[in-house]
Design an enzyme around this catalytic site. Structure first.
Site, mmCIF file in Angstrom:
data_model
loop_
_atom_site.group_PDB
_atom_site.id
_atom_site.type_symbol
_atom_site.label_atom_id
_atom_site.label_comp_id
_atom_site.label_asym_id
_atom_site.label_seq_id
_atom_site.Cartn_x
_atom_site.Cartn_y
_atom_site.Cartn_z
ATOM 1 N N TYR A 195 82.058 66.436 -15.518
ATOM 2 C CA TYR A 195 81.693 66.051 -14.150
ATOM 3 C C TYR A 195 80.498 66.849 -13.634
ATOM 4 O O TYR A 195 80.567 67.448 -12.565
ATOM 5 C CB TYR A 195 82.896 66.256 -13.216
ATOM 6 C CG TYR A 195 84.040 65.324 -13.508
ATOM 7 C CD1 TYR A 195 84.038 64.025 -13.016
ATOM 8 C CD2 TYR A 195 85.108 65.726 -14.309
ATOM 9 C CE1 TYR A 195 85.069 63.152 -13.308
ATOM 10 C CE2 TYR A 195 86.148 64.852 -14.602
ATOM 11 C CZ TYR A 195 86.118 63.573 -14.089
ATOM 12 O OH TYR A 195 87.138 62.716 -14.375
ATOM 13 N N TYR A 252 96.768 61.982 -11.114
ATOM 14 C CA TYR A 252 95.692 62.096 -12.117
ATOM 15 C C TYR A 252 96.306 61.954 -13.501
ATOM 16 O O TYR A 252 97.304 62.616 -13.821
ATOM 17 C CB TYR A 252 94.958 63.444 -12.012
ATOM 18 C CG TYR A 252 93.908 63.560 -13.085
ATOM 19 C CD1 TYR A 252 92.697 62.867 -12.981
ATOM 20 C CD2 TYR A 252 94.146 64.297 -14.248
ATOM 21 C CE1 TYR A 252 91.749 62.926 -13.989
ATOM 22 C CE2 TYR A 252 93.200 64.364 -15.262
ATOM 23 C CZ TYR A 252 92.002 63.675 -15.125
ATOM 24 O OH TYR A 252 91.071 63.720 -16.134
ATOM 25 N N ASP A 300 104.217 61.871 -16.884
ATOM 26 C CA ASP A 300 103.034 62.555 -17.408
ATOM 27 C C ASP A 300 103.247 64.051 -17.205
ATOM 28 O O ASP A 300 103.015 64.577 -16.116
ATOM 29 C CB ASP A 300 101.793 62.047 -16.673
ATOM 30 C CG ASP A 300 100.522 62.776 -17.115
ATOM 31 O OD1 ASP A 300 100.628 63.767 -17.854
ATOM 32 O OD2 ASP A 300 99.432 62.350 -16.693
ATOM 33 N N LYS A 344 97.788 69.528 -23.185
ATOM 34 C CA LYS A 344 97.336 70.804 -22.634
ATOM 35 C C LYS A 344 97.996 72.034 -23.294
ATOM 36 O O LYS A 344 97.525 72.460 -24.323
ATOM 37 C CB LYS A 344 97.489 70.785 -21.116
ATOM 38 C CG LYS A 344 96.499 69.783 -20.503
ATOM 39 C CD LYS A 344 96.123 70.089 -19.079
ATOM 40 C CE LYS A 344 94.828 69.384 -18.715
ATOM 41 N NZ LYS A 344 94.963 68.296 -17.741
HETATM 42 C C1 LIG Z 1 94.544 66.883 -17.998
HETATM 43 C C2 LIG Z 1 95.493 65.797 -17.708
HETATM 44 C C3 LIG Z 1 95.416 64.566 -18.381
HETATM 45 C C4 LIG Z 1 94.331 64.237 -19.374
HETATM 46 O O1 LIG Z 1 94.355 65.041 -20.507
HETATM 47 P P1 LIG Z 1 93.016 65.230 -21.382
HETATM 48 O O2 LIG Z 1 93.456 66.076 -22.534
HETATM 49 O O3 LIG Z 1 92.015 65.877 -20.484
HETATM 50 O O4 LIG Z 1 92.588 63.882 -21.805
HETATM 51 C C5 LIG Z 1 96.370 63.619 -18.072
HETATM 52 N N1 LIG Z 1 97.327 63.853 -17.157
HETATM 53 C C6 LIG Z 1 97.440 65.025 -16.513
HETATM 54 C C7 LIG Z 1 98.545 65.232 -15.527
HETATM 55 C C8 LIG Z 1 96.514 66.023 -16.745
HETATM 56 O O5 LIG Z 1 96.588 67.183 -16.062
#
Ligand SMILES: *Cc1c(COP(=O)(O)O)cnc(C)c1O
Length: 434
Positions: free
Chosen positions: A21, A149, A250, A279
């Site tokens: 970004y 997100y 997620d 992550k």
């Molecule tokens: C960072 C993140 C993603 C995306 O993961 P990337 O490895 O950056 O593609 C998806 N969902 C959540 C909640 C995130 O924090």
């Protein structure tokens, strides 16, 4: 090839490398990291910064951890990569065992993807293929939360907050999904059942076209760092069950202890039908993500017309990344991670709470190893980040949020230095504004 002239190297970086970004015309400054150890980033000019970001939720054990390095070196000596089509290997199997064991019980089918966003694409495709296999192809839309997100690929973008996710830039390209208002009842407030009303009426109204509800359990991360009431999540689980809609959790940001529970779903005692992890999965060493699904989803998809789930990335199940993940999970479980995260929550709350008295600060909150100072107005990153660097800490705010999510291994002394620097820099900047 060591860099002997950082001015030249940084000129090249500015000219040729996209950063996340970041403008190609007026790129914000970047600081070259020469190495990193524990909770310290060592810059090329010799300065050391205390890391408040854990490289975006990832580096839970700190940097350059001997156990993770050893696991990767051992795997490197065997093979860093081999295709996963028709072949398998010990690191993937060992990782699969741990993920099936640690996640809520019904989740037992593991898809290893290469990044968080891809694991979201996989989850959405699984939900869609599941309903196709059940003869309900009309159930193909997603319902998600505002201020959510889920990643930057097109499918993942479609379920991100439509405003901060800039859907207008990609209208006609990004799929049109449904959005419920973000939960307003905070984690630490008394539960107000009315918070679920909008979500309930959307599910009731649209369940015939809904494949799944997708959300970040309890902690909405990059969309605003909100901590919402676990009862909301429990309510969504019930609504999904009642109306035949899958629930995708997620846990890419929250997984592996960040919110105080191993997975944030545990705050509500619920199990999703599909869960995404990423992550912190490899302790911040390698890119890897996983999508877990129930046996029923795996088997139903496989009984459908395609006969299998239609996805298979080139670097699926990368052995080096899997080996790192196995070592990271073992390290987490061998240590008192819960005690560490609890200690961080206390330290973040104590260290950041004085910020609440600064002008322009609207809220200070902490949950698990996440601390947030929310401001009235969006921060000027170009001004703020260099001030943090000068103060000896690595903090990268966004929007109206200055937030900390340090490695779990940070000492009390370093944590106090980190939160103290946040207070001092904000006092300087916010003080100047009034
Ligand atoms: C960072 C993140 C993603 C995306 O993961 P990337 O490895 O950056 O593609 C998806 N969902 C959540 C909640 C995130 O924090």
């Amino acid at each position: 090839m060591p860099v002997d002239n950082w001015d030249e190297a940084l000129r090249f970086d500015r000219e040729h490398l996209w950063h996340p970004y970041t403008s190609m015309l007026e790129p914000s400054p970047v600081w070259p990291v020469e190495s990193a150890e524990g909770v310290r980033l060592r810059l090329a000019d010799g300065r050391e910064l205390i890391d408040g970001m854990a490289s975006w939720w990832c580096a839970v054990h700190g940097y350059n951890h001997p156990a993770l390095n050893a696991a990767m070196q051992a795997q490197l000596a065997k093979t860093p990569h081999v295709m996963f089509g028709g072949l398998t290997h010990e690191p993937a199997i060992e990782l699969g065992r741990r993920l099936v064991e640690l996640t809520p019980e019904p989740l037992e089918k593991v898809f290893l993807a290469d990044s968080g966003s891809v694991s979201i694409e996989v989850a959405m495709k699984m939900a869609i293929q599941y309903w196709q296999s059940r003869g309900e192809p009309g159930k193909h839309r997603m319902l998600s939360l505002r201020q959510g997100y889920h990643g930057d690929t097109l499918g993942a973008m479609s379920v991100c907050d439509p405003v901060t996710g800039m859907h207008h830039l990609f209208s006609g390209v990004v799929a049109e999904q449904l959005f419920a208002p973000a939960p307003t009842c905070r984690y630490d407030q008394p539960w107000d059942p009315a918070d679920l009303d909008a979500m309930a009426s959307m599910i009731e109204q649209h369940h015939e076209e809904l494949a799944a509800v997708i959300l970040e359990p309890v902690v909405q991360g990059a969309g605003g760092m909100h901590f919402y009431h676990p009862e909301y999540l429990r309510g969504v689980r019930e609504l999904c069950d009642r109306h035949g809609v899958l629930l995708i959790a997620d846990e890419i940001a929250t997984g592996f202890g960040r919110s105080g529970r191993l997975f944030a779903c545990e705050h509500a005692g619920i199990s999703p039908d599909i869960m995404c992890l990423g992550k912190a999965l490899t302790g911040g060493t390698m890119t890897l993500a996983a999508t877990l699904a129930t046996r029923e989803i795996g088997e139903t998809i496989s009984r459908g017309g395609a006969g299998c789930f239609m996805h298979g990335p080139t670097f699926m199940g990368n052995p080096l990344a899997c080996a790192a993940a196995v070592a990271s999970i073992d390290l987490l479980l061998a240590n008192d991670w819960q005690g560490a995260v609890q200690r961080l929550e206390t330290g973040l709350r104590r260290g950041l709470s004085p910020c609440a008295d600064l002008p322009g600060v609207t809220d200070v909150r902490a949950l698990g190893a996440i601390g947030v100072v929310q401001l009235e107005q969006a921060v000027d990153m170009h001004d703020l980040v260099p001030r943090f660097v000068d103060a000896g800490v690595w903090v990268r705010p966004f929007g109206r949020m200055v937030y900390l999510m340090p490695p779990y291994v940070i000492s009390d002394v370093d944590l106090t230095a980190l939160t103290g620097a946040v207070y001092r820099v904000l006092a300087e900047v916010q003080g100047r504004q009034v």
